[in-house]
Design a protein around this motif. Structure first.
Motif, PDB file in Angstrom:
ATOM      1  N   PRO A   1       0.906  -1.228  -0.037  1.00 58.88           N
ATOM      2  CA  PRO A   1      -0.058  -0.113   0.050  1.00 58.88           C
ATOM      3  C   PRO A   1       0.866   1.258  -0.148  1.00 58.88           C
TER       4      PRO A   1
ATOM      5  N   GLY B   1       2.495  -5.295   7.307  1.00 55.92           N
ATOM      6  CA  GLY B   1       1.099  -5.185   7.526  1.00 55.92           C
ATOM      7  C   GLY B   1       0.255  -6.260   7.238  1.00 55.92           C
TER       8      GLY B   1
ATOM      9  N   ARG C   1      -4.936  -8.101   4.342  1.00 56.27           N
ATOM     10  CA  ARG C   1      -5.929  -7.284   3.976  1.00 56.27           C
ATOM     11  C   ARG C   1      -5.574  -5.557   3.406  1.00 56.27           C
ATOM     12  N   ASP C   2      -4.645  -5.231   4.253  1.00 59.58           N
ATOM     13  CA  ASP C   2      -4.195  -3.816   3.991  1.00 59.58           C
ATOM     14  C   ASP C   2      -3.239  -3.859   2.335  1.00 59.58           C
TER      15      ASP C   2
ATOM     16  N   SER D   1      -5.800  -5.394  -3.214  1.00 62.68           N
ATOM     17  CA  SER D   1      -6.581  -4.779  -3.902  1.00 62.68           C
ATOM     18  C   SER D   1      -7.674  -5.380  -4.935  1.00 62.68           C
TER      19      SER D   1
END
Length: 82
Positions: free
Chosen positions: A29, A57, A60-61, A64
């Motif tokens: 991200p 992280g 889920r972060d 996309s």
């Protein structure tokens, strides 16, 4: 599996009960570098790290679901709770 043709060369394939929810991209991200899940399935709460910038992280972060999907393509599947 159901197949339908629309008469102009398109084919719709609907698999039955495959568990496939979506296809997406796993990328950092922060720097948008692709991240490989490796040889095994990951849960959305597992930690991964970016191979380029080192950002860490939860999966889920890094996930996309936006189109178009970029090179680090992943399948999001629903698995039975046991």
């Amino acid at each position: 599996m159901a197949f339908e043709r629309d008469g102009i060369g398109h084919e719709e394939i609907r698999p039955g009960h495959s568990g496939l929810l979506a296809v997406g991209t796993l990328a950092c991200p922060h720097c948008d570098a692709p991240v490989s899940p490796g040889d095994r399935a990951l849960t959305l709460r597992e930690y991964v790290s970016c191979p380029y910038c080192g950002h860490t992280g939860v999966v889920r972060d890094f996930l996309s679901l936006a189109t178009p999907v970029r090179p680090a393509v992943v399948e999001i599947r629903l698995r039975g709770l046991s």
